[in-house]
Motif scaffolding. Sequence first.
Motif, PDB file in Angstrom:
ATOM      1  N   LYS A  67      -2.625 -97.051 -54.579  1.00 43.46           N
ATOM      2  CA  LYS A  67      -3.280 -97.600 -55.648  1.00 43.46           C
ATOM      3  C   LYS A  67      -3.336 -99.182 -55.146  1.00 43.46           C
ATOM      4  O   LYS A  67      -4.361-100.325 -55.408  1.00 43.46           O
ATOM      5  N   ASN A 122       1.990 -83.575 -46.045  1.00 43.72           N
ATOM      6  CA  ASN A 122       0.347 -83.429 -47.319  1.00 43.72           C
ATOM      7  C   ASN A 122      -0.646 -84.064 -46.397  1.00 43.72           C
ATOM      8  O   ASN A 122      -0.835 -84.799 -45.718  1.00 43.72           O
ATOM      9  N   SER A 175      -5.298 -85.604 -46.337  1.00 41.76           N
ATOM     10  CA  SER A 175      -5.961 -86.437 -47.017  1.00 41.76           C
ATOM     11  C   SER A 175      -6.623 -86.159 -45.732  1.00 41.76           C
ATOM     12  O   SER A 175      -7.083 -86.512 -45.060  1.00 41.76           O
ATOM     13  N   ASP A 229     -11.345 -87.106 -49.270  1.00 42.63           N
ATOM     14  CA  ASP A 229     -10.290 -87.542 -50.906  1.00 42.63           C
ATOM     15  C   ASP A 229     -10.086 -89.371 -50.941  1.00 42.63           C
ATOM     16  O   ASP A 229     -10.408 -89.931 -50.715  1.00 42.63           O
ATOM     17  N   GLU A 230      -9.978 -88.512 -52.703  1.00 44.76           N
ATOM     18  CA  GLU A 230      -9.003 -89.440 -53.324  1.00 44.76           C
ATOM     19  C   GLU A 230      -8.113 -90.807 -52.379  1.00 44.76           C
ATOM     20  O   GLU A 230      -7.655 -91.421 -52.990  1.00 44.76           O
ATOM     21  N   ASN A 231      -7.366 -89.834 -52.317  1.00 45.65           N
ATOM     22  CA  ASN A 231      -5.224 -90.299 -52.091  1.00 45.65           C
ATOM     23  C   ASN A 231      -5.977 -90.313 -50.392  1.00 45.65           C
ATOM     24  O   ASN A 231      -4.857 -90.405 -49.565  1.00 45.65           O
ATOM     25  N   TYR A 232      -6.891 -90.582 -49.669  1.00 42.55           N
ATOM     26  CA  TYR A 232      -7.605 -91.463 -48.141  1.00 42.55           C
ATOM     27  C   TYR A 232      -7.219 -92.276 -48.166  1.00 42.55           C
ATOM     28  O   TYR A 232      -7.978 -93.102 -49.235  1.00 42.55           O
ATOM     29  N   ASN A 291       1.757 -94.196 -51.211  1.00 44.76           N
ATOM     30  CA  ASN A 291       1.237 -95.147 -53.141  1.00 44.76           C
ATOM     31  C   ASN A 291       0.225 -95.749 -52.697  1.00 44.76           C
ATOM     32  O   ASN A 291       0.568 -97.017 -52.702  1.00 44.76           O
ATOM     33  N   ARG A 308       8.120 -95.546 -49.041  1.00 41.59           N
ATOM     34  CA  ARG A 308       6.084 -94.833 -48.959  1.00 41.59           C
ATOM     35  C   ARG A 308       6.618 -94.111 -48.344  1.00 41.59           C
ATOM     36  O   ARG A 308       7.136 -92.848 -48.410  1.00 41.59           O
ATOM     37  N   GLU A 325      -7.978 -96.124 -48.511  1.00 39.83           N
ATOM     38  CA  GLU A 325      -9.820 -96.822 -48.584  1.00 39.83           C
ATOM     39  C   GLU A 325     -10.174 -97.354 -47.861  1.00 39.83           C
ATOM     40  O   GLU A 325     -11.787 -96.919 -47.465  1.00 39.83           O
TER      41      GLU A 325
END
Length: 366
Positions: free
Chosen positions: A112, A80, A82, A86-89, A110, A197, A91
Amino acid sequence: MTDQDLFYLLALLKVDGVGDIMAKKLLTHFGNAEAVFSAKSNQIAIIDGVGAVLLKNLKDPSVFEKANLELEFIKSNAVNVSFFQDENYPERLKHCIDAPVLIFSAGNINLKNKKLISIVGTRQITSYGTEFCKKLIEDLAPLDPVIVSGFAYGVDIVAHQTAMDNNLQTIGVLAHGLNQIYPKTHKKYVAKMEENRGFITEFWSSSNPDKENFVRRNRIVAGMTEATIVIESADSGGSLITANLANDYCRDVFAVPGRSTDKYSQGCNMLIKTQKANLLTDASDLIYMLNWDIKKSPKQIQKQLFVELEPEEQKIYDFLLKNGKEVLDTVALECDFPIYKMSSMLLNMELKGIIRPLPGKLFEAI
């Protein structure tokens, strides 16, 4: 991101003299990596920090060969990727100026969950450090935090193991590529880590666990999390570097105090003494300082963290938990305590980290 976009990004990052900060300058100016290679030298030269040597290096054809090899590895191993926009980097990592342009990951990560904390410390962890680390994570478990560490010996692996034992997400930040594991003795944890994870790294498959990579790795550990916790540390070492980086990134830092004569408490005591870290004695300190909401599972958390409440304090806490924010006078009236007594009890409860004062003489349970 398309394979072509990734190919040119990889090539750009392989240009000698193009680090993460310079890469971001170039990408911001030209829009994408392919446009950087297509631009004329006079167009690139106007970028701050670009000199004749870098302009020459951008013409090196070997960077495309290296990029192609890495792209093949990424695709064949379902890695994967990132990009920092990107949003999945991660934050929080986006806000660090020297954060990696690309992050490679394996597992089922994940991000989030906003409660990300890093736990670091000496590789020579003592029984005191082991017990503290395990108890801390066990007490935090009802809040479902993500535990981030470096997958090294000592504090790192204890933190990862304890997180997994408590069914918490845990992320190992590696100082090498995803094609290997260091130390090799930790291969036995990989499968379970990826279930809970997984791993992230900025390093390519051609990267070995060289000494300097561990220092670079530490900025990801510090930058992607809300707070960094130093369990044990001598007066120098990687965990202190991570703590200093966390301070530079304006993150909260916590350190576990120890006896002045203990070698692996000297670093923690120094962080506290120089006000580079908050003193951490148990999970309630962390919860209070980070302002984490514990109302979702109050009974379970209270049993673990606040076992020494006096009966009168328990009555006040239960009332605030049930009714939310209330003014001092209402609390005193409903709990049947005189105002003069309420003030001292509320102060004591605030120091214990179970309530907080709000403007207008309001109080609430935390």
